[in-house]
Write a protein that holds these residues in place. Sequence first.
Motif, PDB file in Angstrom:
ATOM      1  N   MET A   1       0.838  -1.183   0.000  1.00  0.00           N
ATOM      2  CA  MET A   1       0.000   0.000   0.000  1.00  0.00           C
ATOM      3  C   MET A   1       0.877   1.238   0.000  1.00  0.00           C
ATOM      4  SD  MET A   1      -3.268  -0.147   2.377  1.00  0.00           S
ATOM      5  CE  MET A   1      -4.676  -0.946   1.745  1.00  0.00           C
ATOM      6  N   ASP A   2       0.360   2.195  -0.661  1.00  0.00           N
ATOM      7  CA  ASP A   2       1.056   3.468  -0.734  1.00  0.00           C
ATOM      8  C   ASP A   2       0.747   4.288   0.507  1.00  0.00           C
ATOM      9  OD1 ASP A   2       0.816   6.455  -2.614  1.00  0.00           O
ATOM     10  OD2 ASP A   2       2.651   5.386  -2.123  1.00  0.00           O
ATOM     11  N   SER A   3       1.723   5.044   1.005  1.00  0.00           N
ATOM     12  CA  SER A   3       1.501   5.853   2.201  1.00  0.00           C
ATOM     13  C   SER A   3       0.520   6.996   1.922  1.00  0.00           C
ATOM     14  CB  SER A   3       2.816   6.405   2.731  1.00  0.00           C
ATOM     15  OG  SER A   3       3.386   7.283   1.778  1.00  0.00           O
ATOM     16  N   GLY A   4       0.306   7.318   0.649  1.00  0.00           N
ATOM     17  CA  GLY A   4      -0.658   8.350   0.288  1.00  0.00           C
ATOM     18  C   GLY A   4      -2.069   7.971   0.698  1.00  0.00           C
ATOM     19  N   PHE A   5      -2.368   6.678   0.709  1.00  0.00           N
ATOM     20  CA  PHE A   5      -3.698   6.217   1.121  1.00  0.00           C
ATOM     21  C   PHE A   5      -3.981   6.593   2.571  1.00  0.00           C
ATOM     22  CE2 PHE A   5      -6.310   2.965   3.193  1.00  0.00           C
ATOM     23  CZ  PHE A   5      -7.487   3.133   2.486  1.00  0.00           C
ATOM     24  N   LEU A   6      -2.980   6.453   3.432  1.00  0.00           N
ATOM     25  CA  LEU A   6      -3.166   6.794   4.840  1.00  0.00           C
ATOM     26  C   LEU A   6      -3.425   8.289   5.015  1.00  0.00           C
ATOM     27  CD1 LEU A   6      -0.439   4.560   6.517  1.00  0.00           C
ATOM     28  CD2 LEU A   6      -2.906   4.178   6.409  1.00  0.00           C
ATOM     29  N   TYR A   7      -2.753   9.111   4.239  1.00  0.00           N
ATOM     30  CA  TYR A   7      -2.988  10.545   4.309  1.00  0.00           C
ATOM     31  C   TYR A   7      -4.393  10.885   3.817  1.00  0.00           C
ATOM     32  CZ  TYR A   7       1.940  11.267   5.282  1.00  0.00           C
ATOM     33  OH  TYR A   7       3.181  11.245   5.860  1.00  0.00           O
ATOM     34  N   GLU A   8      -4.805  10.233   2.742  1.00  0.00           N
ATOM     35  CA  GLU A   8      -6.143  10.480   2.203  1.00  0.00           C
ATOM     36  C   GLU A   8      -7.223  10.006   3.168  1.00  0.00           C
ATOM     37  OE1 GLU A   8      -5.997   8.496  -1.521  1.00  0.00           O
ATOM     38  OE2 GLU A   8      -4.636   9.953  -2.399  1.00  0.00           O
ATOM     39  N   ALA A   9      -7.018   8.840   3.772  1.00  0.00           N
ATOM     40  CA  ALA A   9      -7.988   8.337   4.744  1.00  0.00           C
ATOM     41  C   ALA A   9      -7.990   9.218   5.987  1.00  0.00           C
ATOM     42  CB  ALA A   9      -7.659   6.896   5.110  1.00  0.00           C
ATOM     43  N   GLY A  10      -6.827   9.660   6.401  1.00  0.00           N
ATOM     44  CA  GLY A  10      -6.726  10.530   7.569  1.00  0.00           C
ATOM     45  C   GLY A  10      -7.338  11.894   7.335  1.00  0.00           C
ATOM     46  N   SER A  11      -7.343  12.348   6.087  1.00  0.00           N
ATOM     47  CA  SER A  11      -7.931  13.652   5.799  1.00  0.00           C
ATOM     48  C   SER A  11      -9.449  13.622   5.917  1.00  0.00           C
ATOM     49  CB  SER A  11      -7.517  14.129   4.406  1.00  0.00           C
ATOM     50  OG  SER A  11      -8.133  13.315   3.420  1.00  0.00           O
ATOM     51  N   LEU A  12     -10.045  12.441   5.952  1.00  0.00           N
ATOM     52  CA  LEU A  12     -11.494  12.343   6.112  1.00  0.00           C
ATOM     53  C   LEU A  12     -11.918  12.407   7.577  1.00  0.00           C
ATOM     54  CD1 LEU A  12     -12.323   9.574   3.516  1.00  0.00           C
ATOM     55  CD2 LEU A  12     -12.698  12.025   3.310  1.00  0.00           C
ATOM     56  N   LEU A  13     -11.003  12.210   8.488  1.00  0.00           N
ATOM     57  CA  LEU A  13     -11.363  12.204   9.908  1.00  0.00           C
ATOM     58  C   LEU A  13     -11.909  13.539  10.416  1.00  0.00           C
ATOM     59  CD1 LEU A  13      -8.568   9.947  11.424  1.00  0.00           C
ATOM     60  CD2 LEU A  13     -10.957   9.378  10.963  1.00  0.00           C
ATOM     61  N   PRO A  14     -11.305  14.683  10.117  1.00  0.00           N
ATOM     62  CA  PRO A  14     -11.868  15.944  10.623  1.00  0.00           C
ATOM     63  C   PRO A  14     -13.303  16.212  10.146  1.00  0.00           C
ATOM     64  CG  PRO A  14      -9.604  16.291   9.983  1.00  0.00           C
ATOM     65  CD  PRO A  14      -9.982  14.906   9.520  1.00  0.00           C
ATOM     66  N   PRO A  15     -13.629  16.060   8.851  1.00  0.00           N
ATOM     67  CA  PRO A  15     -15.022  16.296   8.445  1.00  0.00           C
ATOM     68  C   PRO A  15     -16.002  15.318   9.097  1.00  0.00           C
ATOM     69  CG  PRO A  15     -13.614  16.246   6.510  1.00  0.00           C
ATOM     70  CD  PRO A  15     -12.775  15.836   7.675  1.00  0.00           C
ATOM     71  N   ILE A  16     -15.573  14.082   9.266  1.00  0.00           N
ATOM     72  CA  ILE A  16     -16.437  13.097   9.924  1.00  0.00           C
ATOM     73  C   ILE A  16     -16.646  13.495  11.386  1.00  0.00           C
ATOM     74  CG2 ILE A  16     -16.569  10.715  10.728  1.00  0.00           C
ATOM     75  CD1 ILE A  16     -15.198   9.920   8.070  1.00  0.00           C
ATOM     76  N   GLY A  17     -15.589  13.929  12.045  1.00  0.00           N
ATOM     77  CA  GLY A  17     -15.693  14.364  13.436  1.00  0.00           C
ATOM     78  C   GLY A  17     -16.601  15.577  13.585  1.00  0.00           C
ATOM     79  N   VAL A  18     -16.456  16.551  12.699  1.00  0.00           N
ATOM     80  CA  VAL A  18     -17.313  17.741  12.749  1.00  0.00           C
ATOM     81  C   VAL A  18     -18.758  17.354  12.456  1.00  0.00           C
ATOM     82  CG1 VAL A  18     -17.811  19.948  11.620  1.00  0.00           C
ATOM     83  CG2 VAL A  18     -15.471  19.363  12.221  1.00  0.00           C
ATOM     84  N   GLY A  19     -18.953  16.461  11.520  1.00  0.00           N
ATOM     85  CA  GLY A  19     -20.309  16.003  11.215  1.00  0.00           C
ATOM     86  C   GLY A  19     -20.949  15.307  12.404  1.00  0.00           C
ATOM     87  N   LEU A  20     -20.203  14.466  13.090  1.00  0.00           N
ATOM     88  CA  LEU A  20     -20.733  13.794  14.275  1.00  0.00           C
ATOM     89  C   LEU A  20     -21.032  14.790  15.394  1.00  0.00           C
ATOM     90  CD1 LEU A  20     -18.560  10.553  14.418  1.00  0.00           C
ATOM     91  CD2 LEU A  20     -21.014  10.716  13.977  1.00  0.00           C
ATOM     92  N   LEU A  21     -20.142  15.759  15.580  1.00  0.00           N
ATOM     93  CA  LEU A  21     -20.367  16.782  16.594  1.00  0.00           C
ATOM     94  C   LEU A  21     -21.641  17.569  16.277  1.00  0.00           C
ATOM     95  CD1 LEU A  21     -19.283  18.244  19.107  1.00  0.00           C
ATOM     96  CD2 LEU A  21     -18.029  19.743  17.550  1.00  0.00           C
ATOM     97  N   PHE A  22     -21.832  17.931  15.016  1.00  0.00           N
ATOM     98  CA  PHE A  22     -23.038  18.646  14.599  1.00  0.00           C
ATOM     99  C   PHE A  22     -24.276  17.793  14.842  1.00  0.00           C
ATOM    100  CE2 PHE A  22     -26.190  19.551  11.290  1.00  0.00           C
ATOM    101  CZ  PHE A  22     -26.454  20.883  11.570  1.00  0.00           C
ATOM    102  N   TRP A  23     -24.198  16.521  14.507  1.00  0.00           N
ATOM    103  CA  TRP A  23     -25.335  15.623  14.668  1.00  0.00           C
ATOM    104  C   TRP A  23     -25.724  15.484  16.145  1.00  0.00           C
ATOM    105  CZ3 TRP A  23     -25.771  10.516  16.711  1.00  0.00           C
ATOM    106  CH2 TRP A  23     -26.993   9.919  16.449  1.00  0.00           C
ATOM    107  N   PHE A  24     -24.732  15.270  17.015  1.00  0.00           N
ATOM    108  CA  PHE A  24     -25.027  15.150  18.445  1.00  0.00           C
ATOM    109  C   PHE A  24     -25.610  16.447  19.004  1.00  0.00           C
ATOM    110  CE2 PHE A  24     -22.003  11.482  18.557  1.00  0.00           C
ATOM    111  CZ  PHE A  24     -22.897  10.562  19.071  1.00  0.00           C
TER     112      PHE A  24
END
Length: 61
Positions: A1-24
């Motif tokens: 696996m390319d290390s770029g995948f981890l960066y791309e997957a990690g870049s999705l964490l902040p929007p998901i976290g903000v979305g969950l915070l908004f939902w709660f």
Amino acid sequence: MDSGFLYEAGSLLPPIGVGLLFWFTMRAILRADRREREAERQAERELRAQQGNSGEHPDAP
């Protein structure tokens, strides 16, 4: 696996976290509003029952 995948997957964490915070937050606001409306209806029922027992008209001064 390319290390770029981890960066791309990690870049999705902040929007998901903000979305969950908004939902709660919205869920808590809506639940609080629902409880407040129910308490208001209950208080109105009790007031009408009390006024009905005393023989007063609700619109009387």
